[in-house]
Every structure is written in C-alpha cells, then in structure tokens.
Scaffold this motif. Structure first.
Motif, PDB file in Angstrom:
ATOM      1  N   ILE A 116     -44.637  32.968 -22.605  1.00  0.00           N
ATOM      2  CA  ILE A 116     -45.148  33.372 -21.372  1.00  0.00           C
ATOM      3  C   ILE A 116     -44.012  34.339 -20.838  1.00  0.00           C
ATOM      4  N   GLU A 117     -44.609  35.374 -20.928  1.00  0.00           N
ATOM      5  CA  GLU A 117     -43.357  36.684 -20.310  1.00  0.00           C
ATOM      6  C   GLU A 117     -43.323  36.521 -18.659  1.00  0.00           C
ATOM      7  N   THR A 118     -42.135  36.457 -18.403  1.00  0.00           N
ATOM      8  CA  THR A 118     -41.972  36.741 -16.905  1.00  0.00           C
ATOM      9  C   THR A 118     -41.880  37.946 -16.498  1.00  0.00           C
ATOM     10  N   GLU A 119     -41.594  38.335 -15.108  1.00  0.00           N
ATOM     11  CA  GLU A 119     -41.627  39.510 -14.549  1.00  0.00           C
ATOM     12  C   GLU A 119     -40.337  40.298 -15.426  1.00  0.00           C
ATOM     13  N   TYR A 120     -39.441  39.600 -15.236  1.00  0.00           N
ATOM     14  CA  TYR A 120     -38.077  40.287 -15.700  1.00  0.00           C
ATOM     15  C   TYR A 120     -38.299  40.574 -17.137  1.00  0.00           C
ATOM     16  N   GLU A 121     -39.008  39.641 -18.202  1.00  0.00           N
ATOM     17  CA  GLU A 121     -38.947  40.023 -19.433  1.00  0.00           C
ATOM     18  C   GLU A 121     -39.978  41.078 -19.878  1.00  0.00           C
ATOM     19  N   HIS A 122     -41.029  41.215 -19.101  1.00  0.00           N
ATOM     20  CA  HIS A 122     -41.945  42.472 -19.449  1.00  0.00           C
ATOM     21  C   HIS A 122     -41.000  43.683 -19.387  1.00  0.00           C
ATOM     22  N   LYS A 123     -40.439  43.616 -18.106  1.00  0.00           N
ATOM     23  CA  LYS A 123     -39.409  44.846 -17.890  1.00  0.00           C
ATOM     24  C   LYS A 123     -38.520  45.165 -18.885  1.00  0.00           C
ATOM     25  N   PHE A 124     -37.879  44.192 -19.338  1.00  0.00           N
ATOM     26  CA  PHE A 124     -36.618  44.523 -20.361  1.00  0.00           C
ATOM     27  C   PHE A 124     -37.584  44.763 -21.863  1.00  0.00           C
ATOM     28  N   ALA A 125     -38.397  44.068 -22.164  1.00  0.00           N
ATOM     29  CA  ALA A 125     -38.904  44.136 -23.305  1.00  0.00           C
ATOM     30  C   ALA A 125     -39.767  45.497 -23.526  1.00  0.00           C
ATOM     31  N   SER A 126     -40.332  46.097 -22.605  1.00  0.00           N
ATOM     32  CA  SER A 126     -40.928  47.210 -22.599  1.00  0.00           C
ATOM     33  C   SER A 126     -40.319  48.317 -22.703  1.00  0.00           C
ATOM     34  N   VAL A 127     -39.061  48.240 -22.423  1.00  0.00           N
ATOM     35  CA  VAL A 127     -38.043  49.398 -22.986  1.00  0.00           C
ATOM     36  C   VAL A 127     -37.024  49.122 -24.170  1.00  0.00           C
ATOM     37  N   GLY A 128     -37.604  48.156 -24.949  1.00  0.00           N
ATOM     38  CA  GLY A 128     -37.088  47.789 -26.339  1.00  0.00           C
ATOM     39  C   GLY A 128     -35.752  46.990 -26.364  1.00  0.00           C
ATOM     40  N   LEU A 129     -35.454  46.315 -25.223  1.00  0.00           N
ATOM     41  CA  LEU A 129     -34.621  45.069 -25.140  1.00  0.00           C
ATOM     42  C   LEU A 129     -34.849  44.249 -26.022  1.00  0.00           C
ATOM     43  N   PRO A 130     -33.833  43.632 -26.695  1.00  0.00           N
ATOM     44  CA  PRO A 130     -33.997  42.235 -27.174  1.00  0.00           C
ATOM     45  C   PRO A 130     -34.194  40.987 -26.439  1.00  0.00           C
TER      46      PRO A 130
END
Length: 228
Positions: free
Chosen positions: A200-214
């Motif tokens: 389940i993605e959090t708000e921060y997770e979506h933000k970080f993952a969308s720019v390619g951060l692991p």
C-alpha cells in the motif's frame, strides 16, 4: 519550522472526536509520565475485540485508511503528533466510514502511557523522518529508546514493518534492530521491483517512487526461543 495552525482546527477536531484521542499531558518528561498509565479501553472504543495494529507517524492517513479497509478483521490505531496533520487523516476515515480505524494524537514516547503492555500485533513505520544529523539520532523511530517502547507494547510474535526512501535511516534501522534482539525477514532494497504483493503506497512513497528512488523495506520480530 513549525506548521501554522490551520483555520477552524479546533472545530474540525471536534467534528471527528469519535475517531480521535488527543493526549493532553502536563508532564513533558515522558520517562515519568508513562509511570502513571492512563490506558485507553480500545475494545470499548472500537466496540469489539480484534487484533490490534499500530501505525506510528500516519501523516494524512492514506496508508491507514487503505490498510484498515483491506483488513476489516483487524483494529488499526494510527498515531500522529501534529494536530494540523492528524485532523485531515481523521476526516478521511470519517468520510469513507472506516469503522476499524482510530487515531491517537501523541508523540511515540508516550505510547506506553496509553497502550497496555503486550497489546499490539504489528507496528508500521512508514517513511519516518530520518533525522540525518547524528546529533538527532535519538529522534529516529528505530532508535533503541523507541525499540524498548515497542517491545513493551508488542505481543509475543509481533512484527515491525518499516518502509523508507532514506538509505541512511534504513542502514541505521537494520543495525539498531539487530542489536536490539530483533531478527529480520523480507528485507528489500528496491521494494517496487521486488515482486512484493499487497503493498500500500503512502503519499510520500508515491512521490519518491515516481522519480525513480528505491524504496527500502524490512520486517522485524523477536525470535521465540523454545525451551528444550
């Protein structure tokens, strides 16, 4: 910098009072405050008995609401110390009529004041503040002082699930948990490319993952030693 108090905050908090417990502790020394427990009757608050899970640092409640929705057989307590933030989480839960979710406004240091020992079956630490400067290491939610708190409120066999985008915090957590007697499993250094199901993605997770951060993830537990 402190967040400015939102307009109509007191009224908004009052409107979600059935979902929210607000800590009002006069003793600012948590070491002494927790010695006078004021345990919350969670069975009464939820109006049922079910496995209890805890998210510490729930932010605006995206993860909490979705996790509670997907797992109707558990009771989830979401903790956040900022009233400006937790009010939005409560409003989201109320608007979506999530019945198995409640919110506790307090700092993590005070959890033993409100939660009975050996109550919680799982703790979620999702994208906690990394406090990158070493002089603030004691504020990290996987610092030994917090692990001591978790061990007190966790049931036998309970787990801690952590996700973060910060490699430094993740390395610190692995060392702290391992040194504190926890065993690790399902460790991932790139969650979104690991094949892990049910995330389940959090708000921060979506933000970080969308720019390619692991995204780093682990599960920790206290091994049960069987006597021979």
């Amino acid at each position: 910098m402190r967040m400015r108090k939102k307009k109509h905050l007191e009224e908004r908090l009052k409107n979600v009072s059935e979902y929210l417990f607000i800590s009002d502790i006069e003793d600012r020394n948590f070491n002494t405050a927790v010695k006078a427990p004021e345990y919350i009757d969670f069975d009464g608050w939820f109006d049922r008995t079910a496995p209890y899970m805890l998210e510490i640092g729930c932010g605006k409640g995206g993860f909490a609401v979705e996790y509670a929705r997907r797992n109707p057989d558990i009771n989830l307590i979401a903790v956040e110390k900022d009233a400006n933030v937790i009010v939005a989480a409560c409003e989201k839960a109320k608007a979506e009529e999530i019945k198995n979710l409640r919110f506790l406004k307090c700092s993590a240091e005070y959890l033993p004041k409100y939660i009975k020992p050996h109550t919680v079956e799982r703790i979620f630490l999702n994208f906690s503040c990394p406090f990158p400067k070493n002089k603030y290491a004691s504020h990290r939610l996987t610092h030994p002082k917090f692990l001591k708190i978790y061990r007190e409120i966790m049931k036998t066999g309970a787990e801690i699930h952590q996700k973060t985008d910060n490699m430094g915090l993740f390395e610190f957590s692995v060392e702290s948990l391992s040194g504190g007697g926890f065993a690790l499993k399902n460790v991932s250094l790139d969650l979104h490319n690991s094949g892990f199901e049910g995330n389940i993605e959090t708000e921060y997770e979506h933000k970080f993952a969308s720019v390619g951060l692991p995204i780093y993830r682990l599960e920790a537990y206290i091994p049960i030693i069987k006597e021979e």
